[in-house]
Every structure is written in C-alpha cells, then in structure tokens.
Design a protein around this motif. Structure first.
Motif, PDB file in Angstrom:
ATOM      1  N   THR A  27       0.887  33.906  62.566  1.00  0.00           N
ATOM      2  CA  THR A  27       1.286  35.417  62.781  1.00  0.00           C
ATOM      3  C   THR A  27       2.363  35.428  63.870  1.00  0.00           C
ATOM      4  O   THR A  27       2.839  36.531  64.240  1.00  0.00           O
ATOM      5  CB  THR A  27       0.233  36.287  63.142  1.00  0.00           C
ATOM      6  OG1 THR A  27      -0.561  35.791  64.343  1.00  0.00           O
ATOM      7  CG2 THR A  27      -0.704  36.392  61.968  1.00  0.00           C
ATOM      8  N   ALA A  28       2.775  34.301  64.497  1.00  0.00           N
ATOM      9  CA  ALA A  28       3.744  34.404  65.720  1.00  0.00           C
ATOM     10  C   ALA A  28       4.313  33.047  66.006  1.00  0.00           C
ATOM     11  O   ALA A  28       3.844  31.921  65.446  1.00  0.00           O
ATOM     12  CB  ALA A  28       2.852  34.987  67.066  1.00  0.00           C
ATOM     13  N   ASP A  29       5.168  33.072  66.871  1.00  0.00           N
ATOM     14  CA  ASP A  29       5.865  31.690  67.395  1.00  0.00           C
ATOM     15  C   ASP A  29       5.010  31.426  68.288  1.00  0.00           C
ATOM     16  O   ASP A  29       5.422  31.624  69.451  1.00  0.00           O
ATOM     17  CB  ASP A  29       7.237  32.194  67.570  1.00  0.00           C
ATOM     18  CG  ASP A  29       7.893  30.720  68.312  1.00  0.00           C
ATOM     19  OD1 ASP A  29       7.249  29.670  67.988  1.00  0.00           O
ATOM     20  OD2 ASP A  29       8.981  30.797  68.924  1.00  0.00           O
ATOM     21  N   GLU A  30       3.981  30.556  67.885  1.00  0.00           N
ATOM     22  CA  GLU A  30       3.021  30.306  69.211  1.00  0.00           C
ATOM     23  C   GLU A  30       3.517  29.472  70.345  1.00  0.00           C
ATOM     24  O   GLU A  30       3.062  29.573  71.462  1.00  0.00           O
ATOM     25  CB  GLU A  30       1.721  29.714  68.603  1.00  0.00           C
ATOM     26  CG  GLU A  30       1.860  28.325  68.123  1.00  0.00           C
ATOM     27  CD  GLU A  30       1.706  27.114  68.913  1.00  0.00           C
ATOM     28  OE1 GLU A  30       1.531  27.287  69.672  1.00  0.00           O
ATOM     29  OE2 GLU A  30       2.351  26.278  68.485  1.00  0.00           O
ATOM     30  N   ALA A  43       1.937  37.129  76.009  1.00  0.00           N
ATOM     31  CA  ALA A  43       3.298  37.276  76.172  1.00  0.00           C
ATOM     32  C   ALA A  43       4.191  36.412  75.445  1.00  0.00           C
ATOM     33  O   ALA A  43       3.944  35.267  75.268  1.00  0.00           O
ATOM     34  CB  ALA A  43       3.657  37.464  77.606  1.00  0.00           C
ATOM     35  N   GLY A  44       5.479  37.130  74.717  1.00  0.00           N
ATOM     36  CA  GLY A  44       6.096  36.446  74.067  1.00  0.00           C
ATOM     37  C   GLY A  44       6.038  36.090  72.623  1.00  0.00           C
ATOM     38  O   GLY A  44       4.646  36.218  72.249  1.00  0.00           O
ATOM     39  N   GLY A  95       6.188  29.873  71.664  1.00  0.00           N
ATOM     40  CA  GLY A  95       6.851  30.832  72.686  1.00  0.00           C
ATOM     41  C   GLY A  95       5.942  31.911  73.424  1.00  0.00           C
ATOM     42  O   GLY A  95       6.321  32.535  73.990  1.00  0.00           O
ATOM     43  N   VAL A  96       4.697  31.681  73.220  1.00  0.00           N
ATOM     44  CA  VAL A  96       3.535  32.519  73.893  1.00  0.00           C
ATOM     45  C   VAL A  96       2.909  31.847  74.973  1.00  0.00           C
ATOM     46  O   VAL A  96       2.878  30.744  75.008  1.00  0.00           O
ATOM     47  CB  VAL A  96       2.463  32.599  72.888  1.00  0.00           C
ATOM     48  CG1 VAL A  96       1.419  33.669  73.305  1.00  0.00           C
ATOM     49  CG2 VAL A  96       3.035  33.450  71.409  1.00  0.00           C
ATOM     50  N   VAL A  97       2.933  32.873  75.988  1.00  0.00           N
ATOM     51  CA  VAL A  97       2.116  32.123  77.176  1.00  0.00           C
ATOM     52  C   VAL A  97       0.929  33.016  77.505  1.00  0.00           C
ATOM     53  O   VAL A  97       1.107  34.494  77.434  1.00  0.00           O
ATOM     54  CB  VAL A  97       2.968  32.478  78.384  1.00  0.00           C
ATOM     55  CG1 VAL A  97       2.240  32.006  79.665  1.00  0.00           C
ATOM     56  CG2 VAL A  97       4.263  31.481  78.218  1.00  0.00           C
ATOM     57  N   VAL A  98      -0.370  32.502  77.625  1.00  0.00           N
ATOM     58  CA  VAL A  98      -1.358  33.576  77.890  1.00  0.00           C
ATOM     59  C   VAL A  98      -1.387  34.043  79.484  1.00  0.00           C
ATOM     60  O   VAL A  98      -1.529  33.115  80.406  1.00  0.00           O
ATOM     61  CB  VAL A  98      -2.780  32.847  77.602  1.00  0.00           C
ATOM     62  CG1 VAL A  98      -4.006  33.542  77.794  1.00  0.00           C
ATOM     63  CG2 VAL A  98      -2.746  32.472  76.075  1.00  0.00           C
TER      64      VAL A  98
END
Length: 261
Positions: free
Chosen positions: A101-104, A120-121, A106-109
């Motif tokens: 469901t997301a560009d993982e 975020a992201g 690019g995600v930061v916890v």
C-alpha cells in the motif's frame, strides 16, 4: 461470559499458530531472518511476529534509510534494547511491503509524544503498533483503523502490582481464575496487564488511568482466546475485543484493531 460479550468476542480475528509456522512469503531484507509469522487479520490489517536472534549490526544492514534511523534510535539503549528497537522497524517495513500500500523504502517509523509509532513518508496512511519483550518482537499494521499490540515475558511482576492496574471487579475475577499461590497466577496476571497495554495503545492518549478507563470483561482463560474490553475516554464507553495467544512458552501476546468510524 454474557451473550453480548460472546457476540463481541465472535467478531475478533484470532492468531493461533504453532511455532514454526510457514511464512506467507520470505522476508525481503534478510535471507535468514527468523520472521515467525506474517498473518492477515483482515483485508486491511496484518500482524507480524519475529523471534529475535540478530545483532544490531545485522539489523542495521536490513533497515531501509539507516541514516534516518540513526538519528532516532534511543541513545541510552544497550545492545539488547537496540536490537529489539531495530527489529521492530525492520518488521514494520516488512508489513508495509506485504500490504503493497505504500513505497515502504521511503517510509520512516517515528514516535509521537505518547510513544506511539507513526509512519512518515511514502504516501502511507496506515496505523502501526509495536511491542517487544525478551526474544519476541511484534507489530500490527492496519489501514483506516486504530491498532494496539503487546507481547510480554511472563513474570510475577504483574501479579505483585495487580492492585495498581486492576479495579475491584477485575481483581476478584483474577483471584478466582488464578489463586495467588497457583502456578498459573503469573501467566494470568501478565495476560491481564498485556491486555490493558494493548487497550492503552488503542486509545493513543496520555493520562489514561488503567484501573478506571481500561476495563476488562470476564473470560475463560486458555492458551488463546478473546477478552471483551471497554475503553472509557471523554465520557464515552467504546467496546473492543482483545485477542490473546502464546507465541512460545513463557510469553503472552495480545492485540486488537478497531476500524475508524
């Protein structure tokens, strides 16, 4: 358990899987990472369990955007705590990857002021809850929902502190289910503490009073099952279901997810 509680419990998705459960898919980042379970709870919710054996060095190599996380890792964490913290983040990325469901990458916890993790992201719009204790790390991710998860090593601490977090009715029920001198008492009180931790995370607010705002209903204790619960916030009473199981001997796991209205 009354009929209304039974109806609530019946709607609760359960995770009851033996040790050594085959993964739905291999983990992307570490070919030998001992991810124990990656399980769908619903079309929009997924739970992950990880039996931790890696060192922090191993985990840094598996983590997307390690430089972003180096600024967030608790400065006072020893090697064990750092490994648990890092494993939670790697597991969160695996859950994101599994949902697609997301560009993982690019995600930061991050963690908010209450300690609750948020993402975020990457254009992600999912709720995340994390927990770790001993050799277990747990996470649950859901879209359009509130989530809570807790894993606890069974100890006698919860039994000793029961009067601090159980109200009179809950304490009486606990004493009937697991008398103080009985061998099952530490596990039962640890389960009650874990269930309230999960409900607290579901609330996502500071200042919650465990005895009066996080309420547990009656249930038949077992190796796995459901606990009916009520969250009291701002004068409103909302009903929830806390699912529980044992990831391995000596540990309890509780979790819940509630769709947003």
């Amino acid at each position: 358990m009354g009929s209304s509680a039974q109806q609530l419990a019946a709607s609760c998705p359960r995770l009851i899987l033996p040790i050594g459960t085959t993964l739905l898919r291999p983990i992307h980042s570490l070919s030998l990472m001992p991810l124990h379970t990656l399980q769908r709870l619903s079309p929009t919710a997924v739970l992950g369990l990880w039996h931790l054996t890696e060192t922090p060095t191993d985990l840094w190599r598996a983590l997307p955007q390690p430089e972003a996380y180096r600024a967030l890792v608790p400065a006072t964490a020893d090697a064990t705590r750092q490994a648990q913290w890092l494993a939670g983040r790697v597991l969160a990325h695996e859950l994101l990857r599994s949902t697609g469901t997301a560009d993982e990458a690019g995600v930061v916890v991050h963690n908010d002021a209450t300690g609750r993790p948020w993402l975020a992201g990457g254009g992600v719009h999912s709720a995340l809850s994390l927990s770790h204790s001993g050799v277990w790390v747990a996470a649950v991710l859901a879209q359009g929902a509130r989530v809570g998860i807790d894993v606890e090593m069974i100890r006698d601490k919860a039994q000793r502190l029961a009067s601090k977090f159980l109200n009179a009715d809950e304490w009486a029920a606990a004493q009937a289910a697991a008398p103080a001198a009985h061998a099952s008492a530490p596990a039962h009180y640890t389960l009650l503490w874990s269930a309230k931790e999960t409900l607290y995370k579901l609330a996502g607010q500071r200042g919650i009073v465990f005895k009066t705002q996080l309420l547990l209903g009656t249930f038949e204790p077992g190796e796995s099952g459901e606990i009916p619960a009520t969250l009291v916030v701002g004068g409103a009473h909302t009903r929830h279901c806390i699912c529980y199981s044992q990831p391995s001997p000596g540990y309890v796991l509780t979790y819940s997810h509630q769709s947003d209205p």
